[in-house]
Design an enzyme around this catalytic site. Structure first.
Site, mmCIF file in Angstrom:
data_model
loop_
_atom_site.group_PDB
_atom_site.id
_atom_site.type_symbol
_atom_site.label_atom_id
_atom_site.label_comp_id
_atom_site.label_asym_id
_atom_site.label_seq_id
_atom_site.Cartn_x
_atom_site.Cartn_y
_atom_site.Cartn_z
ATOM 1 N N ASP A 68 0.808 -1.218 0.000
ATOM 2 C CA ASP A 68 0.000 0.000 0.000
ATOM 3 C C ASP A 68 0.844 1.273 0.000
ATOM 4 O O ASP A 68 2.066 1.218 0.193
ATOM 5 C CB ASP A 68 -0.991 0.009 1.182
ATOM 6 C CG ASP A 68 -0.386 -0.535 2.481
ATOM 7 O OD1 ASP A 68 0.844 -0.568 2.592
ATOM 8 O OD2 ASP A 68 -1.153 -0.922 3.373
ATOM 9 N N ASN A 135 -7.855 -4.473 14.421
ATOM 10 C CA ASN A 135 -9.233 -4.788 14.012
ATOM 11 C C ASN A 135 -9.265 -5.856 12.911
ATOM 12 O O ASN A 135 -10.293 -6.090 12.296
ATOM 13 C CB ASN A 135 -9.943 -3.515 13.523
ATOM 14 C CG ASN A 135 -9.280 -2.911 12.289
ATOM 15 O OD1 ASN A 135 -8.296 -3.452 11.778
ATOM 16 N ND2 ASN A 135 -9.817 -1.805 11.806
ATOM 17 N N HIS A 137 -7.453 -5.823 10.073
ATOM 18 C CA HIS A 137 -7.203 -5.375 8.696
ATOM 19 C C HIS A 137 -5.884 -5.940 8.156
ATOM 20 O O HIS A 137 -4.966 -6.245 8.919
ATOM 21 C CB HIS A 137 -7.274 -3.845 8.564
ATOM 22 C CG HIS A 137 -6.112 -3.077 9.111
ATOM 23 N ND1 HIS A 137 -6.260 -1.866 9.768
ATOM 24 C CD2 HIS A 137 -4.762 -3.292 9.098
ATOM 25 C CE1 HIS A 137 -5.083 -1.402 10.112
ATOM 26 N NE2 HIS A 137 -4.145 -2.246 9.722
ATOM 27 N N GLU A 142 -9.848 -2.430 5.460
ATOM 28 C CA GLU A 142 -10.483 -2.362 6.769
ATOM 29 C C GLU A 142 -11.697 -3.299 6.804
ATOM 30 O O GLU A 142 -12.166 -3.765 5.751
ATOM 31 C CB GLU A 142 -10.933 -0.914 7.034
ATOM 32 C CG GLU A 142 -9.809 0.109 7.056
ATOM 33 C CD GLU A 142 -8.903 -0.002 8.294
ATOM 34 O OE1 GLU A 142 -9.179 -0.823 9.185
ATOM 35 O OE2 GLU A 142 -7.907 0.749 8.347
HETATM 36 C C1 F6R Z 1 1.392 -2.115 6.196
HETATM 37 C C2 F6R Z 1 -0.024 -2.443 6.234
HETATM 38 C C3 F6R Z 1 -0.797 -2.606 7.513
HETATM 39 C C4 F6R Z 1 0.017 -3.091 8.700
HETATM 40 C C5 F6R Z 1 -0.843 -3.214 9.945
HETATM 41 C C6 F6R Z 1 -0.014 -3.555 11.174
HETATM 42 O O1 F6R Z 1 1.858 -1.994 4.866
HETATM 43 O O2 F6R Z 1 -0.592 -2.565 5.207
HETATM 44 O O3 F6R Z 1 -1.872 -3.483 7.291
HETATM 45 O O4 F6R Z 1 0.608 -4.327 8.405
HETATM 46 O O5 F6R Z 1 -1.519 -2.014 10.188
HETATM 47 O O6 F6R Z 1 0.824 -2.485 11.465
HETATM 48 P P1 F6R Z 1 1.989 -2.605 12.534
HETATM 49 O O7 F6R Z 1 2.949 -3.633 12.029
HETATM 50 O O8 F6R Z 1 2.618 -1.246 12.581
HETATM 51 O O9 F6R Z 1 1.352 -3.017 13.813
#
Ligand code: F6R
Length: 241
Positions: A68, A135, A137, A142
């Site tokens: 992303d 959550n 995702h 989401e």
């Molecule tokens: C990152 C992404 C997100 C993260 C997720 C966990 O490219 O797409 O889905 O993997 O939010 O984030 P962290 O690792 O910071 O807890």
């Protein structure tokens, strides 16, 4: 199908994830890696950099595709995922710039999404690295995102913008309102998935992903339908399994 590996702490998680990643890199002439940003993969990336420096693992034939990117920031902005990846991995493994791919968050966004999806179809991702949100995702998908979604533009939830405000406030800037993300169906096309999660804040999401119903309300639960998923969690993230 999940292979769940529970380890003591974040360092052990990062070392274990590195083994899985290295095996894929070594098994192919031109490996294609799907990569993630965030705090979860940083230790893995440090292992990859250390291994490159010590053992000379070669990345000139490796292609990467990130999950992303924010919309509307210049590429070189300090908070883009482009910058994050260069600082936390790409510079350290000396991967050629033309081998790395992130969604483009500027210009014709619809076209950028279609082009990104097509580029991944042409090569097929060998291993997709994922973190998981508290959550459930994955990527910026989401709860409520359609399981058949491809690379698409998302409007960021207010909660997500608040979570990320700590990085933008010191710059006197607003968190972007949109991002581009691989869709759920895009992620599911990868041959293998490697998901890493650390800390008690992820325990509920990890339990929902593995033992809960397959529902669009918990995006990661779709991974129950993927044939090859390795989940590496520390004891805190595994505490509700
Ligand atoms: C990152 C992404 C997100 C993260 C997720 C966990 O490219 O797409 O889905 O993997 O939010 O984030 P962290 O690792 O910071 O807890």
């Amino acid at each position: 199908m999940f292979n769940v590996i529970i380890v003591k702490d974040y360092d052990a998680l990062s070392a274990e994830a590195f083994k899985v990643m290295k095996e894929v890199i070594d098994s192919k002439d031109r490996p294609v890696l799907g990569l993630a940003t965030g705090s979860s993969p940083i230790g893995l990336y440090q292992n990859m950099i250390a291994d490159h420096q010590k053992n000379g693992t070669d990345y000139t034939q490796v292609l990467t595709f990130n999950l992303d990117e924010y919309v509307g920031l210049p590429k070189e902005h300090s908070q883009t995922y482009y910058t994050f990846m260069h600082e936390n991995l790409f510079q350290g493994i000396e991967i050629p710039e033309e081998n790395v791919h992130l969604p483009l968050g500027n210009g014709d966004l619809e076209k950028n999404c279609a082009d990104y999806e097509k580029a991944m179809e042409d090569v097929q991702v060998d291993i997709q690295l994922l973190g998981i949100g508290s959550n459930g995702h994955i990527g910026f998908n989401e709860p409520g995102t359609a399981f058949d979604s491809l690379t698409h533009i998302v409007t960021l939830k207010e909660k997500t913008r608040q979570d990320n405000a700590r990085f933008f406030d010191p710059l006197g800037e607003e968190v972007p309102t949109q991002a581009i993300t691989m869709g759920i169906a895009t992620i599911m096309k990868a041959k293998k998935i490697l998901l890493v999660a650390s800390g008690s804040g992820k325990a509920e999401a990890v339990a929902g992903m593995i033992n809960g119903p397959v529902t669009e309300e918990v995006p990661a639960s779709i991974l129950q339908n993927h044939p090859d998923v390795t989940v590496i969690v520390d004891e805190a993230a595994a505490s509700k399994l």
